[in-house]
Write a protein that holds these residues in place. Structure first.
Motif, PDB file in Angstrom:
ATOM      1  N   GLY A 115       0.829  -1.206  -0.011  1.00 19.48           N
ATOM      2  CA  GLY A 115      -0.186   0.029  -0.033  1.00 19.48           C
ATOM      3  C   GLY A 115       0.678   1.147   0.026  1.00 19.48           C
ATOM      4  O   GLY A 115       1.868   1.292   0.303  1.00 19.48           O
ATOM      5  N   PRO A 116       0.215   2.553  -0.221  1.00 17.88           N
ATOM      6  CA  PRO A 116       0.895   3.611  -0.327  1.00 17.88           C
ATOM      7  C   PRO A 116       1.402   4.173   0.857  1.00 17.88           C
ATOM      8  O   PRO A 116       2.000   5.419   0.910  1.00 17.88           O
ATOM      9  CB  PRO A 116      -0.043   4.730  -0.811  1.00 17.88           C
ATOM     10  N   GLY A 117       0.891   3.775   1.994  1.00 21.34           N
ATOM     11  CA  GLY A 117       1.273   4.181   3.320  1.00 21.34           C
ATOM     12  C   GLY A 117       0.089   4.717   4.187  1.00 21.34           C
ATOM     13  O   GLY A 117      -1.094   4.719   3.655  1.00 21.34           O
ATOM     14  N   GLY A 118       0.291   4.620   5.346  1.00 19.24           N
ATOM     15  CA  GLY A 118      -1.254   4.833   6.063  1.00 19.24           C
ATOM     16  C   GLY A 118      -1.842   3.284   6.613  1.00 19.24           C
ATOM     17  O   GLY A 118      -1.097   2.558   7.211  1.00 19.24           O
ATOM     18  N   ALA A 119      -3.160   3.623   6.841  1.00 17.81           N
ATOM     19  CA  ALA A 119      -3.967   2.453   7.354  1.00 17.81           C
ATOM     20  C   ALA A 119      -5.239   2.072   6.448  1.00 17.81           C
ATOM     21  O   ALA A 119      -5.762   3.162   5.953  1.00 17.81           O
ATOM     22  CB  ALA A 119      -4.367   2.551   8.753  1.00 17.81           C
ATOM     23  N   ILE A 120      -5.668   0.867   6.410  1.00 19.49           N
ATOM     24  CA  ILE A 120      -7.071   0.699   6.049  1.00 19.49           C
ATOM     25  C   ILE A 120      -7.711  -0.151   7.051  1.00 19.49           C
ATOM     26  O   ILE A 120      -7.218  -1.021   7.558  1.00 19.49           O
ATOM     27  CB  ILE A 120      -7.117   0.003   4.586  1.00 19.49           C
ATOM     28  N   THR A 121      -9.084   0.031   7.397  1.00 23.19           N
ATOM     29  CA  THR A 121      -9.735  -0.729   8.273  1.00 23.19           C
ATOM     30  C   THR A 121     -10.676  -1.686   7.410  1.00 23.19           C
ATOM     31  O   THR A 121     -11.356  -1.324   6.523  1.00 23.19           O
ATOM     32  CB  THR A 121     -10.754   0.324   9.193  1.00 23.19           C
ATOM     33  N   LEU A 122     -10.802  -3.020   8.090  1.00 22.08           N
ATOM     34  CA  LEU A 122     -11.538  -3.925   7.411  1.00 22.08           C
ATOM     35  C   LEU A 122     -12.315  -4.720   8.551  1.00 22.08           C
ATOM     36  O   LEU A 122     -11.583  -5.400   9.348  1.00 22.08           O
ATOM     37  CB  LEU A 122     -11.033  -4.770   6.547  1.00 22.08           C
ATOM     38  N   GLY A 123     -13.492  -4.258   8.918  1.00 25.39           N
ATOM     39  CA  GLY A 123     -14.237  -4.544  10.260  1.00 25.39           C
ATOM     40  C   GLY A 123     -13.663  -4.234  11.348  1.00 25.39           C
ATOM     41  O   GLY A 123     -13.232  -3.044  11.557  1.00 25.39           O
ATOM     42  N   ASN A 124     -13.063  -5.326  12.149  1.00 33.05           N
ATOM     43  CA  ASN A 124     -12.358  -5.095  13.509  1.00 33.05           C
ATOM     44  C   ASN A 124     -10.909  -5.437  13.154  1.00 33.05           C
ATOM     45  O   ASN A 124     -10.269  -5.834  14.136  1.00 33.05           O
ATOM     46  CB  ASN A 124     -12.854  -6.164  14.619  1.00 33.05           C
ATOM     47  N   VAL A 125     -10.531  -4.977  11.935  1.00 37.33           N
ATOM     48  CA  VAL A 125      -8.931  -5.221  11.772  1.00 37.33           C
ATOM     49  C   VAL A 125      -8.574  -3.892  11.082  1.00 37.33           C
ATOM     50  O   VAL A 125      -9.035  -3.566  10.139  1.00 37.33           O
ATOM     51  CB  VAL A 125      -8.851  -6.554  10.520  1.00 37.33           C
ATOM     52  N   ILE A 126      -7.315  -3.484  11.535  1.00 37.19           N
ATOM     53  CA  ILE A 126      -6.814  -2.375  10.933  1.00 37.19           C
ATOM     54  C   ILE A 126      -5.421  -2.910  10.186  1.00 37.19           C
ATOM     55  O   ILE A 126      -4.508  -3.403  11.034  1.00 37.19           O
ATOM     56  CB  ILE A 126      -6.375  -1.190  11.987  1.00 37.19           C
ATOM     57  N   LEU A 127      -5.219  -2.531   9.036  1.00 35.36           N
ATOM     58  CA  LEU A 127      -3.988  -2.892   8.563  1.00 35.36           C
ATOM     59  C   LEU A 127      -3.047  -1.563   8.151  1.00 35.36           C
ATOM     60  O   LEU A 127      -3.404  -0.557   7.732  1.00 35.36           O
ATOM     61  CB  LEU A 127      -4.023  -3.619   7.069  1.00 35.36           C
ATOM     62  N   HIS A 128      -2.038  -1.363   9.137  1.00 39.43           N
ATOM     63  CA  HIS A 128      -1.023  -0.184   9.206  1.00 39.43           C
ATOM     64  C   HIS A 128       0.186  -0.660   8.498  1.00 39.43           C
ATOM     65  O   HIS A 128       1.050  -1.549   8.929  1.00 39.43           O
ATOM     66  CB  HIS A 128      -1.149   0.095  10.646  1.00 39.43           C
ATOM     67  N   THR A 129       0.737   0.465   7.612  1.00 41.36           N
ATOM     68  CA  THR A 129       2.071   0.461   7.100  1.00 41.36           C
ATOM     69  C   THR A 129       3.162   0.490   8.050  1.00 41.36           C
ATOM     70  O   THR A 129       4.351   0.341   7.884  1.00 41.36           O
ATOM     71  CB  THR A 129       2.071   0.987   5.685  1.00 41.36           C
ATOM     72  N   GLY A 130       2.983   1.268   8.943  1.00 41.87           N
ATOM     73  CA  GLY A 130       3.752   1.900   9.844  1.00 41.87           C
ATOM     74  C   GLY A 130       3.897   1.080  11.180  1.00 41.87           C
ATOM     75  O   GLY A 130       3.399  -0.065  11.376  1.00 41.87           O
ATOM     76  N   GLY A 131       4.727   1.469  12.307  1.00 37.04           N
ATOM     77  CA  GLY A 131       5.101   0.704  13.350  1.00 37.04           C
ATOM     78  C   GLY A 131       4.217   1.276  14.328  1.00 37.04           C
ATOM     79  O   GLY A 131       4.232   0.497  15.361  1.00 37.04           O
ATOM     80  N   ASP A 132       3.685   2.542  14.392  1.00 33.43           N
ATOM     81  CA  ASP A 132       2.950   2.839  15.701  1.00 33.43           C
ATOM     82  C   ASP A 132       1.481   3.644  14.923  1.00 33.43           C
ATOM     83  O   ASP A 132       1.777   4.799  14.065  1.00 33.43           O
ATOM     84  CB  ASP A 132       3.476   3.801  16.655  1.00 33.43           C
ATOM     85  N   LEU A 133       0.230   3.121  15.164  1.00 29.57           N
ATOM     86  CA  LEU A 133      -0.840   3.627  14.638  1.00 29.57           C
ATOM     87  C   LEU A 133      -1.042   5.080  15.374  1.00 29.57           C
ATOM     88  O   LEU A 133      -1.789   6.122  14.717  1.00 29.57           O
ATOM     89  CB  LEU A 133      -2.047   2.918  15.066  1.00 29.57           C
ATOM     90  N   LYS A 134      -0.667   5.659  16.449  1.00 25.69           N
ATOM     91  CA  LYS A 134      -0.529   6.615  17.016  1.00 25.69           C
ATOM     92  C   LYS A 134       0.087   7.645  16.508  1.00 25.69           C
ATOM     93  O   LYS A 134       1.175   7.958  16.992  1.00 25.69           O
ATOM     94  CB  LYS A 134      -0.438   6.597  18.672  1.00 25.69           C
ATOM     95  N   VAL A 135       0.011   8.369  15.322  1.00 20.03           N
ATOM     96  CA  VAL A 135       0.867   9.149  14.458  1.00 20.03           C
ATOM     97  C   VAL A 135      -0.041  10.141  14.087  1.00 20.03           C
ATOM     98  O   VAL A 135      -1.281  10.064  13.810  1.00 20.03           O
ATOM     99  CB  VAL A 135       1.519   8.377  13.223  1.00 20.03           C
ATOM    100  N   ALA A 136       0.474  11.404  13.867  1.00 25.30           N
ATOM    101  CA  ALA A 136      -0.199  12.383  13.272  1.00 25.30           C
ATOM    102  C   ALA A 136      -0.353  12.377  11.980  1.00 25.30           C
ATOM    103  O   ALA A 136       0.693  11.853  11.266  1.00 25.30           O
ATOM    104  CB  ALA A 136       0.630  13.861  13.707  1.00 25.30           C
ATOM    105  N   CYS A 137      -1.535  12.747  11.101  1.00 27.82           N
ATOM    106  CA  CYS A 137      -1.729  12.697   9.841  1.00 27.82           C
ATOM    107  C   CYS A 137      -2.527  13.987   9.345  1.00 27.82           C
ATOM    108  O   CYS A 137      -3.428  14.562  10.348  1.00 27.82           O
ATOM    109  CB  CYS A 137      -2.201  11.504   9.358  1.00 27.82           C
ATOM    110  N   HIS A 138      -2.632  14.150   8.152  1.00 29.81           N
ATOM    111  CA  HIS A 138      -3.721  15.331   7.788  1.00 29.81           C
ATOM    112  C   HIS A 138      -4.976  14.868   7.410  1.00 29.81           C
ATOM    113  O   HIS A 138      -5.020  13.613   6.938  1.00 29.81           O
ATOM    114  CB  HIS A 138      -2.933  16.066   6.590  1.00 29.81           C
ATOM    115  N   THR A 139      -6.026  15.647   7.640  1.00 32.57           N
ATOM    116  CA  THR A 139      -7.370  15.275   7.182  1.00 32.57           C
ATOM    117  C   THR A 139      -7.370  15.059   5.606  1.00 32.57           C
ATOM    118  O   THR A 139      -6.433  15.930   4.933  1.00 32.57           O
ATOM    119  CB  THR A 139      -8.469  16.250   7.670  1.00 32.57           C
ATOM    120  N   TYR A 140      -8.455  14.520   5.250  1.00 30.64           N
ATOM    121  CA  TYR A 140      -8.706  14.295   3.845  1.00 30.64           C
ATOM    122  C   TYR A 140      -9.105  15.836   3.213  1.00 30.64           C
ATOM    123  O   TYR A 140      -8.600  16.172   2.079  1.00 30.64           O
ATOM    124  CB  TYR A 140      -9.867  13.538   3.493  1.00 30.64           C
ATOM    125  N   ALA A 141      -9.717  16.647   3.877  1.00 32.87           N
ATOM    126  CA  ALA A 141      -9.853  18.165   3.324  1.00 32.87           C
ATOM    127  C   ALA A 141      -8.806  18.814   3.315  1.00 32.87           C
ATOM    128  O   ALA A 141      -8.386  19.472   2.391  1.00 32.87           O
ATOM    129  CB  ALA A 141     -10.960  18.629   4.379  1.00 32.87           C
TER     130      ALA A 141
END
Length: 146
Positions: free
Chosen positions: A57-83
């Motif tokens: 994937g291009p980086g970041g995360a995707i959620t599928l039900g109660n599973v989160i696939l994350h390309t990084g090491g820590d999900l608690k990371v700052a990111c920009h909003t879609y807007a």
């Protein structure tokens, strides 16, 4: 974050059963990721099994039900909003784990209908009300439903 009230737990369990077809897709993708070096960890706060270092994937995360696939090491990371990324204004960064938790909650409500409805609403884009609601939840701590 305030823990969920006790009365909400049975509803979360019912939602987890309702969205289990999506969770199974996530578990299958996560299992393949484990073979390529991903690491799995249950996150009680996010109500999800999080696969860190998911190798595709291009980086970041995707959620599928109660599973989160994350390309990084820590999900608690700052990111920009879609807007913000779409140039619709300058907004402060949000926490990726909060954004993805909103998607978990959305899945608990819509279950197997989530993916078709999400795609009909515009997929991964600023136009999608599910993404805007997840950004809102990550920013303000409420309003995860579009």
């Amino acid at each position: 974050m305030i823990p969920a009230p006790r009365w909400l737990r049975p509803l979360q369990l019912l939602g987890a059963v309702w969205t289990s077809p999506n969770t199974l897709i996530g578990l299958a993708a996560g299992a393949v990721g484990l073979l390529a070096g991903a690491r799995a960890r249950w996150s009680r706060r996010d109500c999800a099994l999080v696969f860190h270092h998911w190798p595709w994937g291009p980086g970041g995360a995707i959620t599928l039900g109660n599973v989160i696939l994350h390309t990084g090491g820590d999900l608690k990371v700052a990111c920009h909003t879609y807007a913000h990324r779409a140039g619709h204004g300058v907004e402060p960064t949000i926490q990726l784990d909060d954004h993805e938790r909103a998607h978990v909650y959305q899945y608990l409500v819509l279950g197997p209908l989530y993916l078709p409805v999400y795609l009909l609403c515009g997929g991964v884009s600023v136009r999608n009300p599910f993404e805007r609601a997840a950004d809102h939840y990550a920013r303000f701590g409420h309003g995860w439903w579009p």
